[in-house]
Scaffold this active site. Structure first.
Site, PDB file in Angstrom:
ATOM      1  N   HIS A  35       0.839  -1.207   0.000  1.00  0.00           N
ATOM      2  CA  HIS A  35       0.000   0.000   0.000  1.00  0.00           C
ATOM      3  C   HIS A  35       0.874   1.257   0.000  1.00  0.00           C
ATOM      4  CE1 HIS A  35      -3.132  -2.642   2.223  1.00  0.00           C
ATOM      5  NE2 HIS A  35      -3.645  -2.385   1.041  1.00  0.00           N
ATOM      6  N   LYS A  59     -16.230  -7.579   5.768  1.00  0.00           N
ATOM      7  CA  LYS A  59     -15.395  -8.675   6.249  1.00  0.00           C
ATOM      8  C   LYS A  59     -15.312  -8.491   7.764  1.00  0.00           C
ATOM      9  CE  LYS A  59     -12.529  -7.533   2.254  1.00  0.00           C
ATOM     10  NZ  LYS A  59     -11.277  -6.899   1.843  1.00  0.00           N
ATOM     11  N   ARG A 112      -1.808  -5.941  -8.436  1.00  0.00           N
ATOM     12  CA  ARG A 112      -0.614  -6.770  -8.235  1.00  0.00           C
ATOM     13  C   ARG A 112      -0.441  -7.772  -9.359  1.00  0.00           C
ATOM     14  NH1 ARG A 112      -2.952  -7.957  -2.439  1.00  0.00           N
ATOM     15  NH2 ARG A 112      -4.652  -8.146  -3.895  1.00  0.00           N
ATOM     16  N   SER A 150      -2.997  -7.823   2.625  1.00  0.00           N
ATOM     17  CA  SER A 150      -3.279  -7.776   4.066  1.00  0.00           C
ATOM     18  C   SER A 150      -3.751  -9.151   4.539  1.00  0.00           C
ATOM     19  CB  SER A 150      -4.376  -6.743   4.354  1.00  0.00           C
ATOM     20  OG  SER A 150      -3.974  -5.474   3.919  1.00  0.00           O
TER      21      SER A 150
HETATM   22  O1  PNS Z   1      -8.988  -2.946   0.158  1.00  0.00           O
HETATM   23  P1  PNS Z   1     -10.257  -3.467  -0.465  1.00  0.00           P
HETATM   24  O2  PNS Z   1     -11.054  -4.235   0.567  1.00  0.00           O
HETATM   25  O3  PNS Z   1     -10.008  -4.254  -1.714  1.00  0.00           O
HETATM   26  O4  PNS Z   1     -11.120  -2.170  -0.879  1.00  0.00           O
HETATM   27  C1  PNS Z   1     -12.401  -2.311  -1.451  1.00  0.00           C
HETATM   28  C2  PNS Z   1     -13.116  -0.958  -1.517  1.00  0.00           C
HETATM   29  C3  PNS Z   1     -13.128  -0.275  -0.167  1.00  0.00           C
HETATM   30  C4  PNS Z   1     -12.413  -0.062  -2.505  1.00  0.00           C
HETATM   31  C5  PNS Z   1     -14.574  -1.223  -2.007  1.00  0.00           C
HETATM   32  O5  PNS Z   1     -15.143  -2.219  -1.216  1.00  0.00           O
HETATM   33  C6  PNS Z   1     -15.451   0.024  -1.956  1.00  0.00           C
HETATM   34  O6  PNS Z   1     -15.316   0.898  -2.765  1.00  0.00           O
HETATM   35  N1  PNS Z   1     -16.363   0.088  -0.956  1.00  0.00           N
HETATM   36  C7  PNS Z   1     -17.233   1.232  -0.758  1.00  0.00           C
HETATM   37  C8  PNS Z   1     -18.683   0.910  -1.159  1.00  0.00           C
HETATM   38  C9  PNS Z   1     -18.879   1.099  -2.663  1.00  0.00           C
HETATM   39  O7  PNS Z   1     -18.796   2.186  -3.193  1.00  0.00           O
HETATM   40  N2  PNS Z   1     -19.146  -0.019  -3.341  1.00  0.00           N
HETATM   41  C10 PNS Z   1     -19.313  -0.062  -4.768  1.00  0.00           C
HETATM   42  C11 PNS Z   1     -17.994  -0.382  -5.460  1.00  0.00           C
HETATM   43  S1  PNS Z   1     -18.211  -0.566  -7.193  1.00  0.00           S
END
Ligand code: PNS
Length: 182
Positions: A35, A59, A112, A150
């Protein structure tokens, strides 16, 4: 007059200042060196990056939002940010709505491997459908971190493996404390 068939109509900018601001969203449970590598690379493109911890990642996280924010704050000291401002925040709800509220024109995501691409593409296109003014920018982490997540860091650590060099020392210390707490 002949017009080129290649005319593009990008959506107007989210903010009309010259400030280039991006959101780097994620669970950051916990922040890894991968990150931090993405944040340092993003600093070459943006004037400000808001590192935004999602409040409800769907989660069961190891760390609370507050702990994840603190770990980010502690770790950012080691990032070569140049003149780029780094801000830690958290958000709930729709990411693109939050991005517009914060005046961010881009969402930064790290990729990645090919396996990340499908999920990231889906999210990027869904986000664009919701809010065409916000672009998603994919960045590739250094090869050294191409396998670091993570999730794997937590799994290896819980099983007694070494995560040296994969997370900042302060994060490892917090993981040790957390595991001791359990
Ligand atoms: O680190 P992660 O868990 O891969 O991040 C995922 C994240 C936070 C980017 C995604 O879950 C997100 O954007 N959540 C906010 C809710 C939202 O807008 N969902 C629609 C995504 S298309």
């Amino acid at each position: 007059m002949l017009t080129s068939p290649l005319t593009f109509h990008p959506a107007p900018p989210v903010n009309d200042t010259p400030m280039r601001r991006a959101i780097y969203p994620g669970s950051f449970d916990p922040v890894t060196n991968g990150h931090l590598d993405i944040i340092a690379r993003g600093c070459k493109l943006f004037d400000e990056i808001i590192i935004a911890v999602v409040v409800n990642p769907g989660k069961s996280p190891m760390f609370t939002v507050e702990e994840r924010r603190e770990m980010l704050e502690e770790s950012l000291a080691g990032v070569e940010a140049g003149s780029c401002g780094l801000v830690v925040d958290s958000f709930d709800g729709l990411l693109v709505r939050y991005a517009v509220e914060r005046g961010a024109e881009a969402i930064v995501r790290g990729i990645r491997a090919i396996s990340d691409y499908e999920y990231e593409l889906q999210m990027a296109l869904m986000n664009r459908r919701q809010e065409p003014r916000v672009e998603t920018v994919f960045m590739m982490a250094a090869e050294d971190y191409s396998y670091v997540s993570s999730r794997l860091v937590k799994e290896v650590f819980k099983l007694g493996g070494s995560i040296d060099g994969l997370v900042p020392p302060s994060v490892e210390a917090r993981m040790r404390a957390k595991l001791g707490d359990a």
